[in-house]
Design a protein around this motif. Structure first.
Motif, PDB file in Angstrom:
ATOM      1  N   VAL A  46       3.163  -0.867   4.114  1.00 55.10           N
ATOM      2  CA  VAL A  46       2.516   0.434   3.961  1.00 55.10           C
ATOM      3  C   VAL A  46       3.623   1.481   3.932  1.00 55.10           C
ATOM      4  O   VAL A  46       4.452   1.540   4.836  1.00 55.10           O
ATOM      5  CB  VAL A  46       1.522   0.732   5.102  1.00 55.10           C
ATOM      6  CG1 VAL A  46       0.977   2.142   4.992  1.00 55.10           C
ATOM      7  CG2 VAL A  46       0.382  -0.287   5.090  1.00 55.10           C
ATOM      8  N   VAL A  47       3.629   2.259   2.857  1.00 52.19           N
ATOM      9  CA  VAL A  47       4.592   3.359   2.711  1.00 52.19           C
ATOM     10  C   VAL A  47       3.785   4.634   2.538  1.00 52.19           C
ATOM     11  O   VAL A  47       2.802   4.657   1.797  1.00 52.19           O
ATOM     12  CB  VAL A  47       5.520   3.142   1.492  1.00 52.19           C
ATOM     13  CG1 VAL A  47       6.428   4.353   1.270  1.00 52.19           C
ATOM     14  CG2 VAL A  47       6.344   1.874   1.665  1.00 52.19           C
ATOM     15  N   GLY A  48       4.175   5.679   3.239  1.00 47.11           N
ATOM     16  CA  GLY A  48       3.508   6.961   3.120  1.00 47.11           C
ATOM     17  C   GLY A  48       4.489   8.053   2.749  1.00 47.11           C
ATOM     18  O   GLY A  48       5.676   7.961   3.066  1.00 47.11           O
ATOM     19  N   ILE A  49       3.977   9.063   2.069  1.00 46.17           N
ATOM     20  CA  ILE A  49       4.750  10.275   1.798  1.00 46.17           C
ATOM     21  C   ILE A  49       3.927  11.445   2.299  1.00 46.17           C
ATOM     22  O   ILE A  49       2.739  11.565   1.970  1.00 46.17           O
ATOM     23  CB  ILE A  49       5.057  10.459   0.296  1.00 46.17           C
ATOM     24  CG1 ILE A  49       5.910   9.306  -0.235  1.00 46.17           C
ATOM     25  CG2 ILE A  49       5.763  11.805   0.055  1.00 46.17           C
ATOM     26  CD1 ILE A  49       6.218   9.380  -1.727  1.00 46.17           C
ATOM     27  N   GLU A  50       4.550  12.303   3.095  1.00 41.73           N
ATOM     28  CA  GLU A  50       3.879  13.472   3.652  1.00 41.73           C
ATOM     29  C   GLU A  50       4.905  14.585   3.798  1.00 41.73           C
ATOM     30  O   GLU A  50       6.037  14.351   4.228  1.00 41.73           O
ATOM     31  CB  GLU A  50       3.248  13.142   5.006  1.00 41.73           C
ATOM     32  CG  GLU A  50       2.652  14.316   5.752  1.00 41.73           C
ATOM     33  CD  GLU A  50       1.621  15.112   4.965  1.00 41.73           C
ATOM     34  OE1 GLU A  50       1.731  16.349   4.950  1.00 41.73           O
ATOM     35  OE2 GLU A  50       0.711  14.507   4.364  1.00 41.73           O
ATOM     36  N   LYS A  51       4.505  15.789   3.456  1.00 42.36           N
ATOM     37  CA  LYS A  51       5.399  16.948   3.499  1.00 42.36           C
ATOM     38  C   LYS A  51       5.529  17.545   4.904  1.00 42.36           C
ATOM     39  O   LYS A  51       6.608  17.945   5.321  1.00 42.36           O
ATOM     40  CB  LYS A  51       4.870  18.010   2.533  1.00 42.36           C
ATOM     41  CG  LYS A  51       5.801  19.161   2.296  1.00 42.36           C
ATOM     42  CD  LYS A  51       5.254  20.060   1.215  1.00 42.36           C
ATOM     43  CE  LYS A  51       6.251  21.121   0.833  1.00 42.36           C
ATOM     44  NZ  LYS A  51       5.766  21.942  -0.282  1.00 42.36           N
ATOM     45  N   TRP A  69       0.842  -1.193   0.000  1.00 43.67           N
ATOM     46  CA  TRP A  69       0.000   0.000   0.000  1.00 43.67           C
ATOM     47  C   TRP A  69       0.877   1.242   0.000  1.00 43.67           C
ATOM     48  O   TRP A  69       1.816   1.351   0.797  1.00 43.67           O
ATOM     49  CB  TRP A  69      -0.877  -0.021   1.248  1.00 43.67           C
ATOM     50  CG  TRP A  69      -1.769   1.152   1.417  1.00 43.67           C
ATOM     51  CD1 TRP A  69      -1.436   2.384   1.921  1.00 43.67           C
ATOM     52  CD2 TRP A  69      -3.163   1.220   1.118  1.00 43.67           C
ATOM     53  NE1 TRP A  69      -2.531   3.200   1.936  1.00 43.67           N
ATOM     54  CE2 TRP A  69      -3.605   2.507   1.444  1.00 43.67           C
ATOM     55  CE3 TRP A  69      -4.079   0.309   0.591  1.00 43.67           C
ATOM     56  CZ2 TRP A  69      -4.923   2.915   1.278  1.00 43.67           C
ATOM     57  CZ3 TRP A  69      -5.387   0.711   0.427  1.00 43.67           C
ATOM     58  CH2 TRP A  69      -5.804   2.001   0.766  1.00 43.67           C
ATOM     59  N   LEU A  70       0.555   2.211  -0.852  1.00 49.68           N
ATOM     60  CA  LEU A  70       1.254   3.494  -0.883  1.00 49.68           C
ATOM     61  C   LEU A  70       0.251   4.591  -0.598  1.00 49.68           C
ATOM     62  O   LEU A  70      -0.781   4.689  -1.265  1.00 49.68           O
ATOM     63  CB  LEU A  70       1.908   3.716  -2.252  1.00 49.68           C
ATOM     64  CG  LEU A  70       2.664   5.031  -2.463  1.00 49.68           C
ATOM     65  CD1 LEU A  70       3.789   5.204  -1.444  1.00 49.68           C
ATOM     66  CD2 LEU A  70       3.208   5.095  -3.891  1.00 49.68           C
ATOM     67  N   PHE A  84       6.082  -0.839   7.826  1.00 48.08           N
ATOM     68  CA  PHE A  84       5.651   0.464   7.342  1.00 48.08           C
ATOM     69  C   PHE A  84       6.821   1.423   7.350  1.00 48.08           C
ATOM     70  O   PHE A  84       7.739   1.287   8.146  1.00 48.08           O
ATOM     71  CB  PHE A  84       4.462   1.016   8.141  1.00 48.08           C
ATOM     72  CG  PHE A  84       4.762   1.332   9.581  1.00 48.08           C
ATOM     73  CD1 PHE A  84       5.272   2.574   9.959  1.00 48.08           C
ATOM     74  CD2 PHE A  84       4.511   0.407  10.573  1.00 48.08           C
ATOM     75  CE1 PHE A  84       5.529   2.872  11.282  1.00 48.08           C
ATOM     76  CE2 PHE A  84       4.765   0.696  11.901  1.00 48.08           C
ATOM     77  CZ  PHE A  84       5.280   1.930  12.255  1.00 48.08           C
ATOM     78  N   ARG A  85       6.776   2.349   6.396  1.00 49.69           N
ATOM     79  CA  ARG A  85       7.804   3.382   6.278  1.00 49.69           C
ATOM     80  C   ARG A  85       7.123   4.689   5.933  1.00 49.69           C
ATOM     81  O   ARG A  85       6.142   4.713   5.179  1.00 49.69           O
ATOM     82  CB  ARG A  85       8.789   3.052   5.155  1.00 49.69           C
ATOM     83  CG  ARG A  85       9.707   1.917   5.441  1.00 49.69           C
ATOM     84  CD  ARG A  85      10.846   1.827   4.430  1.00 49.69           C
ATOM     85  NE  ARG A  85      10.488   2.048   3.054  1.00 49.69           N
ATOM     86  CZ  ARG A  85      10.161   1.113   2.187  1.00 49.69           C
ATOM     87  NH1 ARG A  85      10.094  -0.148   2.551  1.00 49.69           N
ATOM     88  NH2 ARG A  85       9.880   1.421   0.934  1.00 49.69           N
ATOM     89  N   LEU A  86       7.667   5.762   6.426  1.00 47.98           N
ATOM     90  CA  LEU A  86       7.145   7.084   6.131  1.00 47.98           C
ATOM     91  C   LEU A  86       8.267   7.941   5.590  1.00 47.98           C
ATOM     92  O   LEU A  86       9.332   8.040   6.201  1.00 47.98           O
ATOM     93  CB  LEU A  86       6.542   7.714   7.396  1.00 47.98           C
ATOM     94  CG  LEU A  86       5.906   9.072   7.227  1.00 47.98           C
ATOM     95  CD1 LEU A  86       4.727   9.024   6.252  1.00 47.98           C
ATOM     96  CD2 LEU A  86       5.438   9.603   8.572  1.00 47.98           C
ATOM     97  N   LEU A  87       8.031   8.542   4.417  1.00 46.59           N
ATOM     98  CA  LEU A  87       9.006   9.437   3.802  1.00 46.59           C
ATOM     99  C   LEU A  87       8.499  10.861   3.948  1.00 46.59           C
ATOM    100  O   LEU A  87       7.397  11.174   3.503  1.00 46.59           O
ATOM    101  CB  LEU A  87       9.171   9.095   2.315  1.00 46.59           C
ATOM    102  CG  LEU A  87       9.505   7.634   1.991  1.00 46.59           C
ATOM    103  CD1 LEU A  87       9.489   7.410   0.483  1.00 46.59           C
ATOM    104  CD2 LEU A  87      10.836   7.240   2.584  1.00 46.59           C
ATOM    105  N   ARG A  88       9.295  11.705   4.583  1.00 44.33           N
ATOM    106  CA  ARG A  88       8.895  13.103   4.743  1.00 44.33           C
ATOM    107  C   ARG A  88       9.518  13.927   3.634  1.00 44.33           C
ATOM    108  O   ARG A  88      10.698  13.784   3.323  1.00 44.33           O
ATOM    109  CB  ARG A  88       9.335  13.651   6.100  1.00 44.33           C
ATOM    110  CG  ARG A  88       8.747  15.045   6.354  1.00 44.33           C
ATOM    111  CD  ARG A  88       9.116  15.601   7.698  1.00 44.33           C
ATOM    112  NE  ARG A  88      10.483  16.061   7.783  1.00 44.33           N
ATOM    113  CZ  ARG A  88      10.935  17.196   7.257  1.00 44.33           C
ATOM    114  NH1 ARG A  88      10.142  17.992   6.592  1.00 44.33           N
ATOM    115  NH2 ARG A  88      12.192  17.539   7.377  1.00 44.33           N
TER     116      ARG A  88
END
Length: 182
Positions: A63-68, A41-42, A91-95
């Motif tokens: 689950v990977v997310g991108i958020e500014k 999931w992205l 899960f990973r989160l990329l800022r």
């Protein structure tokens, strides 16, 4: 705000992020019922991380997310850590800026992608083009793009096929797939 299984999650105060309404989340997961368990999931423009948290609760393996926003990222991580099952999920989160972060995902493919930018942003076209260019959507996968039903202008993208659209009051979702080989 509550997600699948009546689990409470946090959101940022005010209108800095616009969480996807519960009715829309439920409708999307009903449409994708049976395809979340085990999927990759992205979550693009992840906001509170509610959509990724739902995917985690429903059995997504990755689950990977991108958020500014750094404030939103802190809340997303807290929300995801509440619901993750430590023995079976990642899960990973990329800022950062979505257009700068998407190239880092070029070697990965996702079965389900949820893209929910600020409705008035100019992100729709370039992000859809980047998803297509970097081949981030897996074969047989689907991309859901949340938008305003009043203002939706995205030029066709050769390697993404608009397969359906749904409207839920002030929220609409456009669904894309890779074209079927002939």
């Amino acid at each position: 705000m509550r997600i699948y299984g009546n689990r409470p999650i946090k959101t940022l105060p005010g209108q800095a992020t616009r969480p996807t309404p519960a009715r829309v989340r439920e409708a999307l997961f009903n449409i994708w019922q049976g395809t979340i368990n085990g999927c990759r999931w992205l979550d693009l423009c992840a906001g509170s991380g509610a959509m990724g948290a739902e995917a985690i609760c429903r059995g997504a393996n990755l689950v990977v997310g991108i958020e500014k926003s750094s404030q939103a990222c802190a809340i997303i991580l807290e929300n995801w850590q509440k619901v993750v099952k430590p023995d079976c999920q990642e899960f990973r989160l990329l800022r950062g800026d979505i257009l700068q972060r998407l190239p880092a995902l070029a070697q990965q493919q996702f079965d389900r992608i949820y893209f929910d930018p600020p409705y008035s942003s100019n992100l729709y076209q370039p992000v859809l083009e980047a998803i297509a260019h970097y081949q981030i959507l897996a074969a047989g996968g689907e991309l859901a793009v949340e938008h305003s039903p009043k203002a939706w202008t995205v030029a066709p993208i050769a390697s993404l096929e608009l397969c359906r659209q749904k409207v839920y009051g002030n929220t609409a979702i456009a669904f894309y797939q890779l074209p079927t080989p002939e």
